[in-house]
Write a protein that holds these residues in place. Structure first.
Motif, PDB file in Angstrom:
ATOM      1  N   PRO A 149       0.833  -1.208   0.000  1.00  0.00           N
ATOM      2  CA  PRO A 149       0.000   0.000   0.000  1.00  0.00           C
ATOM      3  C   PRO A 149       0.866   1.256   0.000  1.00  0.00           C
ATOM      4  CG  PRO A 149      -0.776  -1.577   1.628  1.00  0.00           C
ATOM      5  CD  PRO A 149       0.553  -2.075   1.147  1.00  0.00           C
ATOM      6  N   PHE A 150       0.422   2.290  -0.723  1.00  0.00           N
ATOM      7  CA  PHE A 150       1.207   3.517  -0.793  1.00  0.00           C
ATOM      8  C   PHE A 150       0.273   4.721  -0.857  1.00  0.00           C
ATOM      9  CE2 PHE A 150       0.222   2.783  -5.219  1.00  0.00           C
ATOM     10  CZ  PHE A 150       0.088   4.046  -5.763  1.00  0.00           C
ATOM     11  N   LYS A 151       0.857   5.886  -0.511  1.00  0.00           N
ATOM     12  CA  LYS A 151       0.136   7.154  -0.594  1.00  0.00           C
ATOM     13  C   LYS A 151       1.121   8.218  -1.018  1.00  0.00           C
ATOM     14  CE  LYS A 151      -2.606  10.449   2.111  1.00  0.00           C
ATOM     15  NZ  LYS A 151      -3.154  10.774   3.452  1.00  0.00           N
ATOM     16  N   LEU A 152       0.833   8.910  -2.134  1.00  0.00           N
ATOM     17  CA  LEU A 152       1.691   9.974  -2.626  1.00  0.00           C
ATOM     18  C   LEU A 152       1.318  11.302  -1.981  1.00  0.00           C
ATOM     19  CD1 LEU A 152       1.774   9.142  -6.445  1.00  0.00           C
ATOM     20  CD2 LEU A 152       3.613   8.793  -4.793  1.00  0.00           C
ATOM     21  N   ASP A 153       2.332  12.123  -1.699  1.00  0.00           N
ATOM     22  CA  ASP A 153       2.113  13.452  -1.150  1.00  0.00           C
ATOM     23  C   ASP A 153       3.195  14.364  -1.708  1.00  0.00           C
ATOM     24  OD1 ASP A 153       1.547  15.717   0.245  1.00  0.00           O
ATOM     25  OD2 ASP A 153       1.882  14.878   2.240  1.00  0.00           O
ATOM     26  N   GLY A 154       2.906  15.023  -2.852  1.00  0.00           N
ATOM     27  CA  GLY A 154       3.910  15.850  -3.512  1.00  0.00           C
ATOM     28  C   GLY A 154       5.054  14.985  -3.991  1.00  0.00           C
ATOM     29  N   ASP A 155       6.279  15.338  -3.594  1.00  0.00           N
ATOM     30  CA  ASP A 155       7.454  14.548  -3.953  1.00  0.00           C
ATOM     31  C   ASP A 155       7.754  13.474  -2.921  1.00  0.00           C
ATOM     32  OD1 ASP A 155       7.953  15.806  -6.351  1.00  0.00           O
ATOM     33  OD2 ASP A 155       9.201  17.362  -5.432  1.00  0.00           O
ATOM     34  N   GLY A 156       6.813  13.214  -2.022  1.00  0.00           N
ATOM     35  CA  GLY A 156       6.992  12.186  -1.013  1.00  0.00           C
ATOM     36  C   GLY A 156       6.023  11.042  -1.205  1.00  0.00           C
ATOM     37  N   MET A 157       6.363   9.908  -0.627  1.00  0.00           N
ATOM     38  CA  MET A 157       5.508   8.740  -0.696  1.00  0.00           C
ATOM     39  C   MET A 157       5.638   7.937   0.593  1.00  0.00           C
ATOM     40  SD  MET A 157       5.340   5.572  -3.465  1.00  0.00           S
ATOM     41  CE  MET A 157       7.113   5.523  -3.662  1.00  0.00           C
ATOM     42  N   GLU A 158       4.505   7.572   1.151  1.00  0.00           N
ATOM     43  CA  GLU A 158       4.476   6.627   2.258  1.00  0.00           C
ATOM     44  C   GLU A 158       4.117   5.271   1.664  1.00  0.00           C
ATOM     45  OE1 GLU A 158       2.400   5.997   6.662  1.00  0.00           O
ATOM     46  OE2 GLU A 158       1.652   7.533   5.286  1.00  0.00           O
ATOM     47  N   ILE A 159       4.905   4.257   1.977  1.00  0.00           N
ATOM     48  CA  ILE A 159       4.679   2.940   1.393  1.00  0.00           C
ATOM     49  C   ILE A 159       4.986   1.854   2.425  1.00  0.00           C
ATOM     50  CG2 ILE A 159       7.019   2.810   0.429  1.00  0.00           C
ATOM     51  CD1 ILE A 159       5.712   1.364  -2.010  1.00  0.00           C
ATOM     52  N   GLU A 160       4.226   0.787   2.351  1.00  0.00           N
ATOM     53  CA  GLU A 160       4.447  -0.341   3.253  1.00  0.00           C
ATOM     54  C   GLU A 160       5.311  -1.369   2.535  1.00  0.00           C
ATOM     55  OE1 GLU A 160       1.771  -3.868   5.100  1.00  0.00           O
ATOM     56  OE2 GLU A 160       1.052  -1.817   5.507  1.00  0.00           O
ATOM     57  N   ILE A 161       6.470  -1.650   3.113  1.00  0.00           N
ATOM     58  CA  ILE A 161       7.404  -2.630   2.574  1.00  0.00           C
ATOM     59  C   ILE A 161       7.780  -3.591   3.686  1.00  0.00           C
ATOM     60  CG2 ILE A 161       9.716  -2.980   1.614  1.00  0.00           C
ATOM     61  CD1 ILE A 161       9.486  -0.282   0.251  1.00  0.00           C
ATOM     62  N   ASP A 162       7.628  -4.871   3.418  1.00  0.00           N
ATOM     63  CA  ASP A 162       7.958  -5.909   4.398  1.00  0.00           C
ATOM     64  C   ASP A 162       7.269  -5.663   5.737  1.00  0.00           C
ATOM     65  OD1 ASP A 162       9.946  -7.975   3.322  1.00  0.00           O
ATOM     66  OD2 ASP A 162      10.798  -6.091   2.613  1.00  0.00           O
ATOM     67  N   GLY A 163       6.004  -5.248   5.656  1.00  0.00           N
ATOM     68  CA  GLY A 163       5.201  -5.106   6.862  1.00  0.00           C
ATOM     69  C   GLY A 163       5.463  -3.844   7.660  1.00  0.00           C
ATOM     70  N   ARG A 164       6.295  -2.927   7.146  1.00  0.00           N
ATOM     71  CA  ARG A 164       6.585  -1.682   7.842  1.00  0.00           C
ATOM     72  C   ARG A 164       6.223  -0.501   6.950  1.00  0.00           C
ATOM     73  NH1 ARG A 164      12.272  -2.286  11.103  1.00  0.00           N
ATOM     74  NH2 ARG A 164      12.146  -4.502  11.582  1.00  0.00           N
ATOM     75  N   SER A 165       5.855   0.587   7.563  1.00  0.00           N
ATOM     76  CA  SER A 165       5.532   1.811   6.827  1.00  0.00           C
ATOM     77  C   SER A 165       6.775   2.684   6.749  1.00  0.00           C
ATOM     78  CB  SER A 165       4.397   2.565   7.524  1.00  0.00           C
ATOM     79  OG  SER A 165       4.054   3.713   6.800  1.00  0.00           O
ATOM     80  N   TRP A 166       7.111   3.116   5.508  1.00  0.00           N
ATOM     81  CA  TRP A 166       8.299   3.924   5.279  1.00  0.00           C
ATOM     82  C   TRP A 166       7.941   5.205   4.557  1.00  0.00           C
ATOM     83  CZ3 TRP A 166      12.491   1.622   7.456  1.00  0.00           C
ATOM     84  CH2 TRP A 166      12.488   0.237   7.582  1.00  0.00           C
ATOM     85  N   TRP A 167       8.701   6.277   4.801  1.00  0.00           N
ATOM     86  CA  TRP A 167       8.514   7.536   4.087  1.00  0.00           C
ATOM     87  C   TRP A 167       9.713   7.751   3.171  1.00  0.00           C
ATOM     88  CZ3 TRP A 167       4.927  10.833   2.798  1.00  0.00           C
ATOM     89  CH2 TRP A 167       5.273  12.085   2.292  1.00  0.00           C
ATOM     90  N   LEU A 168       9.441   8.001   1.889  1.00  0.00           N
ATOM     91  CA  LEU A 168      10.492   8.213   0.914  1.00  0.00           C
ATOM     92  C   LEU A 168      10.227   9.514   0.152  1.00  0.00           C
ATOM     93  CD1 LEU A 168       9.399   4.941   0.528  1.00  0.00           C
ATOM     94  CD2 LEU A 168      11.702   4.851  -0.385  1.00  0.00           C
ATOM     95  N   GLU A 169      11.314  10.104  -0.364  1.00  0.00           N
ATOM     96  CA  GLU A 169      11.198  11.312  -1.181  1.00  0.00           C
ATOM     97  C   GLU A 169      11.848  11.056  -2.530  1.00  0.00           C
ATOM     98  OE1 GLU A 169      12.797  14.621   0.934  1.00  0.00           O
ATOM     99  OE2 GLU A 169      11.246  14.569   2.486  1.00  0.00           O
ATOM    100  N   LYS A 170      11.208  11.577  -3.602  1.00  0.00           N
ATOM    101  CA  LYS A 170      11.750  11.384  -4.950  1.00  0.00           C
ATOM    102  C   LYS A 170      12.999  12.234  -5.112  1.00  0.00           C
ATOM    103  CE  LYS A 170       9.058  10.640  -8.501  1.00  0.00           C
ATOM    104  NZ  LYS A 170       8.151  10.791  -9.693  1.00  0.00           N
ATOM    105  N   VAL A 171      14.065  11.584  -5.564  1.00  0.00           N
ATOM    106  CA  VAL A 171      15.344  12.265  -5.756  1.00  0.00           C
ATOM    107  C   VAL A 171      15.788  12.261  -7.206  1.00  0.00           C
ATOM    108  CG1 VAL A 171      16.133  11.866  -3.417  1.00  0.00           C
ATOM    109  CG2 VAL A 171      16.638  10.156  -5.175  1.00  0.00           C
TER     110      VAL A 171
END
Length: 203
Positions: free
Chosen positions: A181-203
């Motif tokens: 599952p994921f959610k985009l927010d501008g240049d950021g994305m919250e995504i669930e990987i391996d059962g954990r929620s992570w915040w990433l930014e597009k670089v």
């Protein structure tokens, strides 16, 4: 490589699994060097083993249509290794396509997406700096428990990436579709990987 036996989370089992993982990394490519556009320096900031997370490697790339030959070069530009690849996806144009860097205290990671392919590598920053495939079962089991990595094909279904890995740290995951599952927010994305929620930014 063989998968873990169901329920086997022992140090010996995890260590054996991780010994089958190559010393891979992800980071930044700088090109050209000395005016030669086929040469790149790859500098990693995340790696399966800690030594790979700070390594810089000089590579020569030769393209022939959708085929790519990469040569790993040594200090005197001698060829240390060669790897062949076939293009299976273009860079992509969707809002998901691109390189996404993890923003999480104590963790490093990179997620790369085209319109149809994905690859991620996430590691705990607190790992023994000298860990190697020759380390003890205890050390390698710790690396295995704190390293998440996969690559393969995905499709979007609503607010989830349905990912099917061709390559995974645990071979049992290969070929098995799972939802991220994921959610985009501008240049950021919250995504669930391996059962954990992570915040990433597009670089």
């Amino acid at each position: 490589r063989t998968s873990l036996a169901p329920g086997d989370e022992s140090d010996a089992g995890l260590a054996e699994l991780f010994r089958g993982v190559t010393t891979g990394g992800a980071g930044v490519i700088v090109s050209p060097i000395d005016g030669d556009e086929s040469l790149q320096t790859n500098t990693n900031f995340v790696g399966t083993y800690p030594t790979a997370a700070s390594a810089s490697v000089l590579r020569q790339t030769v393209m022939d249509g959708d085929n790519m030959l990469q040569r790993v070069l040594g200090p005197d530009r001698e060829v240390m290794a060669e790897h062949s690849y076939v293009r299976i996806s273009d860079a992509g144009s969707s809002e998901l396509a691109g390189a996404w860097e993890l923003r999480a205290d104590g963790w490093s990671g990179l997620l790369i997406l085209t319109d149809s392919q994905y690859q991620y590598l996430i590691t705990d920053d607190d790992r023994p700096a000298d860990a190697s495939p020759d380390s003890t079962d205890e050390v390698l089991a710790g690396l295995c428990r704190s390293t998440f990595g996969q690559a393969g094909a995905y499709r979007v279904d609503g607010n989830a990436l349905l990912a099917t890995p061709d390559i995974a740290i645990d071979p049992a995951a290969e070929g098995v579709e799972s939802a991220m599952p994921f959610k985009l927010d501008g240049d950021g994305m919250e995504i669930e990987i391996d059962g954990r929620s992570w915040w990433l930014e597009k670089v």
